[in-house]
Design a protein around this motif. Structure first.
Motif, short mmCIF file in Angstrom:
data_model
loop_
_atom_site.label_atom_id
_atom_site.label_comp_id
_atom_site.label_asym_id
_atom_site.label_seq_id
_atom_site.Cartn_x
_atom_site.Cartn_y
_atom_site.Cartn_z
N SER A 172 0.86 -1.19 0.00
CA SER A 172 0.00 0.00 0.00
C SER A 172 0.89 1.24 0.00
O SER A 172 2.09 1.15 0.34
N THR A 196 0.34 3.36 2.14
CA THR A 196 0.34 3.71 3.58
C THR A 196 1.66 3.33 4.26
O THR A 196 1.86 3.68 5.41
N THR A 230 -10.51 6.39 7.77
CA THR A 230 -11.73 5.73 8.25
C THR A 230 -12.51 6.67 9.17
O THR A 230 -13.72 6.83 9.03
N HIS A 266 -14.88 1.64 0.04
CA HIS A 266 -14.15 1.49 1.30
C HIS A 266 -15.09 1.62 2.48
O HIS A 266 -15.01 0.85 3.44
N GLU A 281 -14.29 -0.77 6.43
CA GLU A 281 -14.32 0.05 7.65
C GLU A 281 -15.01 -0.72 8.78
O GLU A 281 -15.67 -0.13 9.65
N GLU A 316 -16.08 7.47 -4.22
CA GLU A 316 -14.68 7.22 -3.86
C GLU A 316 -13.79 7.59 -5.05
O GLU A 316 -13.91 6.98 -6.12
N ALA A 362 -9.63 9.73 -0.25
CA ALA A 362 -8.38 9.28 0.39
C ALA A 362 -7.19 9.57 -0.53
O ALA A 362 -6.14 10.02 -0.08
N CYS A 394 -6.61 11.83 2.68
CA CYS A 394 -5.58 11.29 3.56
C CYS A 394 -4.22 11.90 3.27
O CYS A 394 -3.84 12.07 2.11
N LYS A 407 -1.23 8.48 2.79
CA LYS A 407 -1.12 7.54 1.66
C LYS A 407 -0.07 8.10 0.69
O LYS A 407 1.08 8.23 1.08
N ARG A 466 -2.85 -6.63 -5.71
CA ARG A 466 -2.75 -5.18 -5.88
C ARG A 466 -1.35 -4.75 -5.46
O ARG A 466 -0.90 -5.05 -4.36
N1 TLP Z 1 -7.20 1.95 2.31
C1 TLP Z 1 -6.21 0.98 2.69
C2 TLP Z 1 -6.88 -0.28 3.21
O1 TLP Z 1 -7.81 0.05 4.20
C3 TLP Z 1 -7.58 -1.06 2.16
C4 TLP Z 1 -5.31 0.72 1.50
O2 TLP Z 1 -4.24 0.13 1.73
O3 TLP Z 1 -5.66 1.10 0.37
N2 TLP Z 1 -10.78 5.40 1.85
C5 TLP Z 1 -10.07 4.73 0.92
C6 TLP Z 1 -10.47 4.82 -0.51
C7 TLP Z 1 -8.96 3.97 1.29
O4 TLP Z 1 -8.28 3.32 0.36
C8 TLP Z 1 -8.59 3.93 2.65
C9 TLP Z 1 -7.43 3.08 3.12
C10 TLP Z 1 -9.36 4.63 3.58
C11 TLP Z 1 -10.46 5.35 3.15
C12 TLP Z 1 -9.09 4.58 5.07
O5 TLP Z 1 -7.91 5.19 5.45
P1 TLP Z 1 -7.20 4.79 6.85
O6 TLP Z 1 -6.41 3.56 6.56
O7 TLP Z 1 -6.35 5.98 7.14
O8 TLP Z 1 -8.26 4.59 7.85
#
Ligand code: TLP
Length: 344
Positions: free
Chosen positions: A8, A10, A61, A85, A90, A136, A171, A197, A200, A320
């Motif tokens: 990811s 992240t 989230t 998502h 979530e 999204e 995000a 976010c 990311k 992915r």
């Molecule tokens: N996505 C993460 C995982 O939770 C799948 C990832 O590695 O892609 N909206 C979208 C579209 C996201 O992709 C994510 C995280 C979030 C919200 C949530 O963000 P976090 O992880 O900061 O709670």
């Protein structure tokens, strides 16, 4: 071998300049609204997104869930794509925390205004009212695809005409803007709330923002407190976010270029691509019956890990891979060498 982590975006770690910005951040108690660095980040985010106000929260989230709570009442329906998502990743929060049901719409993350109109339940005492849609952008499970701005505006207009609110789960909205050749305010223009976010593609260790109009921010702040998301000297984290906005937005095209290189390299190894990446997410499939040593996605992930290459499966055949700040062009070339090594 040096691990290459493509699970990811992240997974990025703050570099020396970001850590320096964090270490020297001016701080205060943000629950009192007195952290100057958080206040600067919130003001900056609101301006960038073209909204009146923004709220700094720990995660994407929480950003989505705060917005959902602010836009609904228990028993309401939220319309979202079947693999959104907010629905799939979530932990059932919208239902568990707010009593909101999610009704799915469209396919592969996208829908148009006709599908939206058809999905909105008619008003009847038996039916739960739909009060919000979530879009999204970029859409994660479809492989980071970007909503065309006109389609997004048309869907938002149709939602507003029927009295529904619009939330954008952005995000990766900076990736969307980069790929669409526009700015994030253009994308966010027709949304009532938009989440994005920092942790990311922008490479900050923690943090997201929810942006909205002036009359909503007080309620968002209260919901953040309810969830335990009110942080104190959070300026240390906000400083990383400001650094990310200053230094890591312009470079996102590099991640998209690296994703393209990675996708083409994987295809040349005989892996199947459902599409070429539009942004930084690369989906690829392990073809059935083609590689005896790598029969499915889980085996691909396990064998790749043995070669210090981390990529997550998302179903039986599909994986992915995500490009990011710490996955330079050189590291992507190295990742492809490793794949060639074990795919033979
Ligand atoms: N996505 C993460 C995982 O939770 C799948 C990832 O590695 O892609 N909206 C979208 C579209 C996201 O992709 C994510 C995280 C979030 C919200 C949530 O963000 P976090 O992880 O900061 O709670």
């Amino acid at each position: 071998m040096d691990p290459i982590d493509l699970r990811s975006d992240t997974v990025t770690r703050p570099g020396p300049a970001m850590r320096q910005a964090m270490a020297s951040a001016e701080v205060g108690d943000d629950v009192y609204g007195e952290d100057p660095t958080v206040n600067r980040l919130e003001a900056r985010a609101a301006t960038l997104l073209g909204k009146d106000a923004a709220l700094f929260v720990p995660s994407g989230t929480m950003a989505n869930q705060i917005a959902i709570r602010a836009l609904t009442r228990p028993g309401d329906v939220l319309l979202a794509a079947h693999d959104a998502h907010v629905l799939r990743y979530e932990s059932g929060a919208a239902a568990a925390l707010w009593g909101v049901q999610i009704q799915t719409i469209g396919s592969n993350g996208f829908f148009d205004e006709r599908a939206l109109r058809a999905a909105i339940p008619y008003r009847d005492v038996h039916l739960a009212p739909a009060t919000v849609i979530a879009i999204e952008n970029t859409h994660n499970v479809s492989g980071g695809r970007v909503w065309p701005c006109d389609q997004l505006d048309a869907v938002a207009r149709a939602a507003h005409e029927r009295g529904l609110r619009v939330h954008i789960d952005g995000a990766r909205i900076f990736n969307a803007a980069c790929a669409a050749g526009t700015d994030v305010a253009r994308i966010a223009r027709s949304a009532d709330t938009v989440a994005f976010c920092l942790s990311k593609g922008l490479g900050a260790p923690v943090g997201s923002l929810v942006c909205c109009d002036a009359d909503r921010i007080g309620e968002l702040r209260r919901i953040r407190k309810m969830l335990g998301g009110g942080m104190r000297q959070a300026g240390i984290l906000a400083a990383a976010g400001l650094h990310a906005l200053d230094h890591h937005v312009e470079r996102l095209q590099e991640d998209h270029d690296n994703a393209r290189t990675l996708a083409e390299g994987l295809a040349a190894c005989g892996l199947e691509l459902p599409q070429l990446p539009e942004t930084n997410l690369v989906l690829f499939d392990v073809p059935a019956g083609r590689f005896a040593n790598v029969p499915d996605a889980a085996t691909f992930a396990r064998v790749a890990r043995e070669h210090d290459l981390l990529i997550d499966p998302i179903d039986r055949r599909r994986l992915r891979a995500v490009t990011h700040l710490d996955a330079t062009a050189e590291r992507i070339a190295d990742a492809l060498d490793r794949v060639r090594g074990f795919m033979g």
